[in-house]
Design a protein around this motif. Structure first.
Motif, PDB file in Angstrom:
ATOM      1  N   SER A 224      -5.306 -17.900  51.384  1.00 50.12           N
ATOM      2  CA  SER A 224      -6.663 -17.392  51.186  1.00 50.12           C
ATOM      3  C   SER A 224      -7.610 -18.319  51.918  1.00 50.12           C
ATOM      4  O   SER A 224      -7.206 -19.354  52.431  1.00 50.12           O
ATOM      5  CB  SER A 224      -7.015 -17.369  49.696  1.00 50.12           C
ATOM      6  N   HIS A 337     -12.878 -10.109  36.378  1.00 50.59           N
ATOM      7  CA  HIS A 337     -12.785 -10.925  37.595  1.00 50.59           C
ATOM      8  C   HIS A 337     -12.978 -12.404  37.302  1.00 50.59           C
ATOM      9  O   HIS A 337     -14.108 -12.866  37.123  1.00 50.59           O
ATOM     10  CB  HIS A 337     -13.833 -10.475  38.608  1.00 50.59           C
ATOM     11  N   TYR A 370     -10.594  -9.682  44.054  1.00 53.15           N
ATOM     12  CA  TYR A 370      -9.443  -8.994  44.647  1.00 53.15           C
ATOM     13  C   TYR A 370      -8.231  -9.876  44.882  1.00 53.15           C
ATOM     14  O   TYR A 370      -7.208  -9.382  45.352  1.00 53.15           O
ATOM     15  CB  TYR A 370      -9.840  -8.313  45.960  1.00 53.15           C
ATOM     16  N   ALA A 371      -8.332 -11.162  44.582  1.00 49.59           N
ATOM     17  CA  ALA A 371      -7.211 -12.056  44.888  1.00 49.59           C
ATOM     18  C   ALA A 371      -6.753 -12.803  43.641  1.00 49.59           C
ATOM     19  O   ALA A 371      -7.443 -12.834  42.629  1.00 49.59           O
ATOM     20  CB  ALA A 371      -7.609 -13.042  45.984  1.00 49.59           C
ATOM     21  N   SER A 372      -5.589 -13.408  43.747  1.00 47.30           N
ATOM     22  CA  SER A 372      -4.931 -14.078  42.628  1.00 47.30           C
ATOM     23  C   SER A 372      -4.763 -15.558  42.930  1.00 47.30           C
ATOM     24  O   SER A 372      -4.748 -15.961  44.091  1.00 47.30           O
ATOM     25  CB  SER A 372      -3.539 -13.484  42.406  1.00 47.30           C
TER      26      SER A 372
ATOM     27  N   LYS B 200     -11.366  -3.933  48.801  1.00 42.67           N
ATOM     28  CA  LYS B 200     -10.187  -4.081  49.651  1.00 42.67           C
ATOM     29  C   LYS B 200     -10.071  -2.858  50.550  1.00 42.67           C
ATOM     30  O   LYS B 200     -10.359  -1.744  50.118  1.00 42.67           O
ATOM     31  CB  LYS B 200      -8.925  -4.233  48.795  1.00 42.67           C
ATOM     32  N   GLU B 377       1.251  -3.880  43.695  1.00 43.73           N
ATOM     33  CA  GLU B 377       0.826  -5.284  43.735  1.00 43.73           C
ATOM     34  C   GLU B 377      -0.342  -5.514  44.688  1.00 43.73           C
ATOM     35  O   GLU B 377      -1.075  -6.485  44.549  1.00 43.73           O
ATOM     36  CB  GLU B 377       1.982  -6.177  44.173  1.00 43.73           C
ATOM     37  N   LYS B 381      -4.701  -7.919  40.697  1.00 40.49           N
ATOM     38  CA  LYS B 381      -4.682  -9.366  40.859  1.00 40.49           C
ATOM     39  C   LYS B 381      -4.359  -9.984  39.506  1.00 40.49           C
ATOM     40  O   LYS B 381      -4.561  -9.355  38.469  1.00 40.49           O
ATOM     41  CB  LYS B 381      -5.999  -9.913  41.415  1.00 40.49           C
ATOM     42  N   ARG B 382      -3.891 -11.227  39.567  1.00 40.36           N
ATOM     43  CA  ARG B 382      -3.557 -11.977  38.364  1.00 40.36           C
ATOM     44  C   ARG B 382      -4.671 -12.964  38.047  1.00 40.36           C
ATOM     45  O   ARG B 382      -5.230 -13.568  38.951  1.00 40.36           O
ATOM     46  CB  ARG B 382      -2.276 -12.791  38.594  1.00 40.36           C
TER      47      ARG B 382
END
Lengths: 427, 427
Positions: A224, A337, A370-372, B200, B377, B381-382
């Motif tokens: 990222s 989020h 949108y990201a982990s 996204k 996936e 998101k986690r």
């Protein structure tokens, strides 16, 4: 800290700083030169930017062993326990391959495979971050990545920080290179005489590291694009002002651009936290960094109720979120989020930075939308599996061919139809 | 097709085509203008690049219903069945939230949340790809994404292709915009008066779409940077030359730059497939596209045995792989890098393009080394969860503080220590 009482969150727009074209251009040039000149370019840039004349790029094994003499035993023990906790948590994330048999004996599934090679960038400069070694590399090792490489800029004494080398040794990493900045990213992406390229580059870094990661993205994978650290503390009147203030300051001391935000339903708490921050700040060794973060970036946002407070948090989409409220589980379902969520009064954010087990490489700049966080999933990929049968082709082949022809792809239709009407494998 | 008998795979280096600086620059300009001028820029570019004067950017619901009159009933049925299969497969991919309680009552876990909004780009131009609608959007819907938007360039008649509209309607997508190229990506990333931005952007497209996705990456998430389609068929002497040839041609008809590769242990099969390709090629309606792909990109690679053949496949890391061999399951464990793997003689690749269920948006250009097909996936998101306890802090707080101080972060250490020694939540 600046107070926001009217719900105006426009300060969030200032988070995304567009990189100057000049910086983009120097990163392009650095990458091009490393691709052309390899090791020589890396050494030249290390001299230019880090002020260090490198002999070898690779850290010899003896230097790693020697690093232990410079790290206190209690810190080695803490690194060891942290590594164990991080490993245990990430083991839980391991995805499995699976197949299932559906109609007509068709088998579908997915096969999970670790990446072949990964490079972990560990920032250097004025500080030493063994915790970033653990957080970047342990998930890759748990995923089963065969080759995990570390790269980190040398300090003024010409060596990578001792703590970084100890952390690497503790988890079994032997391939370590001394280089930093955009040149290190270019070396990992494209390789040099000494450094074989990797498939994915992870880890935080400064603006140049981030720009380089964006430029090499597509030729290799990256995790990222990291920005300054962020914390939002959602607190009610039951929160402990001294603790909340300390947690806000712990983010502020990372970077002048770090963003500490208190979101609270309690004006009385807000006032106390504000005072506590002012009281604790001057005593911090890094107050010259934490000060500007608190004064120019930090915010106290008042919310009418916990539901509104949760929605404010969602708009922030913070890297770290503390739920310093009487019943954190009741608010958790409202949080969409946030990168890492710390529940309750004892879940101080630094617990997660070092020790608890979940990763501390977490989306910033609102990208928690949108990201982990980095995890085992970051180091494996899925391959789809399809085993079709003659029976399934007889049943569905016409539909597939109709669909393909409608898209104008006659070759696709014929590939399917050739196998129909009792055709056998051997002519 | 060109034969390679000496194991020299240097042709793979030609896959990655660096975009010309001029193309990069026009994409930068297009993105900047869409950010500045919004809808007006989108309409101007649509006139300039697609030759269409748009009234409204958004496709009215009536146009979607009317599209059904132009799509044959059997194709509608095929779309419907394909959508069902794709949904069923992707349901299996849904990750779950979890928590676990570890020592000292500490709770760790992760919470899985769908993205709020996603934009699916569907290529247009000379063809119509309802299958790309299904493959891009169904996983997002299965993931639980609240807002799934479609964007696709209008055809010369001023409308998005009927098949695309029907496929969208079948899966319940109502927010559809007419625009293509870099300008469509910019609109999804930054929004216009008509189009709200998304979190996204997914879906394949031409070079301009790809360059735009790379440029907006970091402000929004993207799926991957797609290149020309690829297939590797690993075949032994039991494979059916006519079928193998048809499958190679089905990839070749996508694009003059598509890469069809036969990897085989059988010289006799290689000769027959080569002849079959020559025989089938002229009859294909798209032979002017498939021809250059076969002649200038296509390869026949001879391998000494199946183990070597599998290693050649790993070096190719193809988007699609067919194991057209007597015992595909025996070779599967040797395959590390392939986006979608088709096992056995009846698993023709077009079965996966349209119908079987796994996704057809798959890593290209060797990126199957580190990336996965689009899936559920891609749309969740986690968030890490940490609930620490006073007991755990008493036990571990000193180690955490030691670690933090060693990294020079005194504020981190103090945030933890303030909570130790029997401090209570309420002062």
């Amino acid at each position: 800290m600046e107070w926001i009482e009217n719900g105006d969150l426009s300060f969030l727009k200032k988070r995304k700083v567009e990189a100057k074209e000049a910086a983009q251009q120097s990163v392009r040039e650095i990458i091009a030169r490393v691709r052309d000149e390899g090791d020589k370019a890396l050494k030249d840039y290390t001299k230019q930017f880090d002020g260090v004349e490198l002999g070898e790029l690779r850290v010899p094994n003896e230097a790693i062993a020697a690093a232990y003499r410079h790290v206190p035993e209690k810190v080695i023990q803490a690194i060891r326990q942290a590594a164990e906790n991080i490993r245990a948590f990430h083991e839980k994330q391991k995805p499995s391959s699976w197949t299932e048999t559906v109609e007509h004996g068709v088998v579908l599934g997915q096969k999970v495979t670790p990446l072949d090679s990964v490079g972990v960038y560990v920032p250097g400069g004025t500080a030493s971050y063994p915790s970033s070694v653990l957080m970047g590399a342990v998930p890759a090792l748990v995923a089963g990545v065969g080759r995990v490489v570390l790269i980190s800029p040398p300090q003024k004494n010409g060596l990578i920080a001792y703590g970084v080398l100890v952390a690497a040794h503790e988890i079994g990493i032997k391939e370590i290179y001394q280089a930093g900045g955009a040149q290190a990213i270019a070396a990992l992406a494209y390789g040099t005489e000494t450094i074989r390229p990797v498939d994915k580059i992870v880890g935080p870094g400064n603006l140049y590291v981030m720009l380089a990661k964006k430029q090499v993205f597509g030729d290799v994978a990256i995790d990222s694009l990291a920005g300054p650290s962020e914390i939002a503390v959602l607190a009610d009147e039951t929160a402990h002002p001294e603790w909340v203030a300390a947690d806000l300051l712990s983010q502020a001391e990372h970077d002048k651009m770090s963003m500490p935000v208190l979101v609270t339903t309690s004006r009385s708490l807000a006032e106390k936290v504000d005072q506590e921050v002012e009281r604790q700040l001057p005593a911090l060794p890094r107050h010259e960094i934490a000060g500007p973060s608190i004064e120019t970036v930090g915010k106290i946002v008042l919310a009418a109720n916990l539901k509104d407070a949760a929605e404010i948090v969602n708009q922030i989409a913070p890297e770290h979120l503390e739920l310093a409220i009487a019943d954190p589980e009741s608010v958790l379902p409202l949080i969409r989020h946030a990168g890492a969520i710390f529940l309750g009064m004892y879940s101080s954010e630094p617990v997660g930075d070092y020790f608890a087990g979940p990763n501390h490489i977490i989306p910033t700049n609102g990208s928690a939308r949108y990201a982990s966080p980095l995890g085992v999933e970051s180091f494996v990929k899925r391959s789809s599996l399809i085993r079709y049968t003659d029976e399934a082709l007889e049943a569905n082949g016409s539909a597939i061919a109709d669909f393909a022809r409608f898209e104008g792809l006659e070759g696709h239709a014929q590939a399917v139809e050739k196998r129909m009407k009792g055709a056998t494998v051997h002519e």
